[in-house]
Design an enzyme around this catalytic site. Sequence first.
Site, PDB file in Angstrom:
ATOM      1  N   ARG A  78       0.876  -1.179   0.000  1.00  0.00           N
ATOM      2  CA  ARG A  78       0.000   0.000   0.000  1.00  0.00           C
ATOM      3  C   ARG A  78       0.908   1.222   0.000  1.00  0.00           C
ATOM      4  O   ARG A  78       1.543   1.527   1.009  1.00  0.00           O
ATOM      5  CB  ARG A  78      -0.898  -0.045   1.250  1.00  0.00           C
ATOM      6  CG  ARG A  78      -1.406   1.293   1.681  1.00  0.00           C
ATOM      7  CD  ARG A  78      -2.509   1.221   2.686  1.00  0.00           C
ATOM      8  NE  ARG A  78      -2.177   0.719   4.019  1.00  0.00           N
ATOM      9  CZ  ARG A  78      -1.438   1.357   4.926  1.00  0.00           C
ATOM     10  NH1 ARG A  78      -0.882   2.511   4.654  1.00  0.00           N
ATOM     11  NH2 ARG A  78      -1.237   0.827   6.115  1.00  0.00           N
ATOM     12  N   HIS A 109      -3.234   4.301   5.075  1.00  0.00           N
ATOM     13  CA  HIS A 109      -4.335   3.326   5.199  1.00  0.00           C
ATOM     14  C   HIS A 109      -5.633   3.935   4.673  1.00  0.00           C
ATOM     15  O   HIS A 109      -6.327   3.347   3.854  1.00  0.00           O
ATOM     16  CB  HIS A 109      -4.490   2.907   6.659  1.00  0.00           C
ATOM     17  CG  HIS A 109      -5.725   2.106   6.906  1.00  0.00           C
ATOM     18  ND1 HIS A 109      -5.891   0.837   6.417  1.00  0.00           N
ATOM     19  CD2 HIS A 109      -6.884   2.426   7.550  1.00  0.00           C
ATOM     20  CE1 HIS A 109      -7.093   0.393   6.756  1.00  0.00           C
ATOM     21  NE2 HIS A 109      -7.708   1.333   7.441  1.00  0.00           N
ATOM     22  N   TYR A 131       4.520   5.146  11.633  1.00  0.00           N
ATOM     23  CA  TYR A 131       4.828   3.727  11.874  1.00  0.00           C
ATOM     24  C   TYR A 131       5.672   3.053  10.780  1.00  0.00           C
ATOM     25  O   TYR A 131       6.023   1.892  10.921  1.00  0.00           O
ATOM     26  CB  TYR A 131       3.541   2.919  12.120  1.00  0.00           C
ATOM     27  CG  TYR A 131       2.517   3.029  10.997  1.00  0.00           C
ATOM     28  CD1 TYR A 131       2.633   2.252   9.845  1.00  0.00           C
ATOM     29  CD2 TYR A 131       1.428   3.894  11.096  1.00  0.00           C
ATOM     30  CE1 TYR A 131       1.693   2.353   8.819  1.00  0.00           C
ATOM     31  CE2 TYR A 131       0.493   4.004  10.089  1.00  0.00           C
ATOM     32  CZ  TYR A 131       0.630   3.231   8.950  1.00  0.00           C
ATOM     33  OH  TYR A 131      -0.287   3.325   7.942  1.00  0.00           O
TER      34      TYR A 131
HETATM   35  C1  LIG Z   1     -14.118  -6.425  12.456  1.00  0.00           C
HETATM   36  C2  LIG Z   1     -13.306  -5.189  12.325  1.00  0.00           C
HETATM   37  N1  LIG Z   1     -12.298  -4.961  13.183  1.00  0.00           N
HETATM   38  C3  LIG Z   1     -11.529  -3.851  13.068  1.00  0.00           C
HETATM   39  C4  LIG Z   1     -11.781  -2.943  12.084  1.00  0.00           C
HETATM   40  C5  LIG Z   1     -10.920  -1.691  11.941  1.00  0.00           C
HETATM   41  N2  LIG Z   1     -10.094  -1.810  10.749  1.00  0.00           N
HETATM   42  C6  LIG Z   1     -10.411  -1.167   9.610  1.00  0.00           C
HETATM   43  S1  LIG Z   1      -9.317  -1.483   8.388  1.00  0.00           S
HETATM   44  C7  LIG Z   1      -8.385  -2.468   9.377  1.00  0.00           C
HETATM   45  C8  LIG Z   1      -7.128  -3.128   8.848  1.00  0.00           C
HETATM   46  C9  LIG Z   1      -7.374  -4.119   7.763  1.00  0.00           C
HETATM   47  O1  LIG Z   1      -6.153  -4.514   7.219  1.00  0.00           O
HETATM   48  P1  LIG Z   1      -6.065  -5.444   5.956  1.00  0.00           P
HETATM   49  O2  LIG Z   1      -7.044  -6.562   6.072  1.00  0.00           O
HETATM   50  O3  LIG Z   1      -4.649  -5.811   5.795  1.00  0.00           O
HETATM   51  O4  LIG Z   1      -6.559  -4.533   4.741  1.00  0.00           O
HETATM   52  P2  LIG Z   1      -5.908  -3.213   4.137  1.00  0.00           P
HETATM   53  O5  LIG Z   1      -6.556  -2.062   4.842  1.00  0.00           O
HETATM   54  O6  LIG Z   1      -4.447  -3.260   4.376  1.00  0.00           O
HETATM   55  O7  LIG Z   1      -6.260  -3.218   2.704  1.00  0.00           O
HETATM   56  C10 LIG Z   1      -8.945  -2.552  10.649  1.00  0.00           C
HETATM   57  C11 LIG Z   1      -8.359  -3.331  11.763  1.00  0.00           C
HETATM   58  C12 LIG Z   1     -12.865  -3.207  11.210  1.00  0.00           C
HETATM   59  N3  LIG Z   1     -13.179  -2.368  10.207  1.00  0.00           N
HETATM   60  N4  LIG Z   1     -13.591  -4.334  11.327  1.00  0.00           N
END
Ligand SMILES: Cc1ncc(C[n+]2csc(CCOP(=O)(O)OP(=O)(O)O)c2C)c(N)n1
Length: 369
Positions: free
Chosen positions: A267, A271, A280
């Site tokens: 990425r 985020h 970070y």
């Molecule tokens: C069940 C749940 N827990 C926590 C969150 C908060 N949250 C939003 S995005 C994220 C990280 C997701 O990371 P990844 O699966 O690697 O996807 P990326 O954003 O890197 O594409 C989190 C923990 C959420 N949206 N849903």
Amino acid sequence: MAGSIQAPVTSVDEGRVALEPIQLVAPDGTPTTEARYRRDHPPETLAWLYELMAVTRALDTEFVNLQRQGELALFASCRGQEAAQIGSAACLRKTDWLFPQYREIGAFLLRGITPAQMGAVWRGRWHGGLGFTDKCVAPISIPIGTHGLHAVGAAMAAQRLGEDSVTVAYLGDGATSEGDAHEALNLASVYNAPCVFFVQNNQWAISVPVSRQQAGPSIAHRAIGYGMPGIRVDGNDVLACYAVMAEAADRARRGGGPTLIEAVTYRLGPHTTSDDPTRYRSQDEVDRWAALDPIPRYRTYLQSVDVWTERLEHRVETRAARLCAELRDATINTPDMDVGELFDTVYADITPDLQAQRDQLMAELAKEA
Ligand SMILES: Cc1ncc(C[n+]2csc(CCOP(=O)(O)OP(=O)(O)O)c2C)c(N)n1
Ligand SMILES: [Mg+2]
């Protein structure tokens, strides 16, 4: 009693999950020696993949601009992940269902979801996400990991209806740590569901690095435990992503069950627009990955096989400009929908409770007007 334990239905050769990602085009744009998969697509297909990646980048940039100009509260950029998204979606049939997380603009574009429809989601309009299902794409999923189960359910439904369609669950590296993702993978393998799990390992789940998501050799290696094939692919190589997804979808379509694909990518942006990644991760790391940007790499490859031309670039720029203008116009100028429809579209006939809530909201809105 050990003697009563049955052999697993599926057996997977543990050696099949290689740590080295499949790569068809090296970062310098030259073809690799990988011979198992094809890269000799017709020139139109090669050009089409380039166009989709470049237009995705342009739309993504316009989304960020709109957010910075105060037109959107939030946006999650897919910058750097265009090859993973386009390659994985381009080899599928239009009737194969996609279950996205929230970052899959490339896959949406490929499926013909309009910039206005994508913009409605990030603008937070109540009907954001409507129209996606017409293109066999589920609405985006903010709760991490839940849509993996939906993808398996849809795959099992196709199985029971005797259809030969495949479903794809787009998961992030972080999503693979969720219980729902485990349940989905396990259910899919036990029921031999025609579902492909496409994990975009973009190295980060907000501020948590992928090293905190798993202690095994890779995300793909978890496939061994589920009794399904697992494969790592260079997620910044569009032709490699196309090839491994084509193979997995074909296997699923022929009754061969699910596959876990780990696309190793990055990425490049924050985020979301609310995030400050400098807190970070180091600039060095970002620079290393920026040098592996999927778009210039693929353009160099296309130049070497005489597919890239000034004309192609011009076509891409024209389409990108048109779609960005459409996105901007629709995001800013589309009038809000009648909020009453939010209640009217839940059931065929509105329930008394919903009717009461509808009346209450309408009365409050009337006071404000
Ligand atoms: C069940 C749940 N827990 C926590 C969150 C908060 N949250 C939003 S995005 C994220 C990280 C997701 O990371 P990844 O699966 O690697 O996807 P990326 O954003 O890197 O594409 C989190 C923990 C959420 N949206 N849903
Ligand atoms: Mg991630």
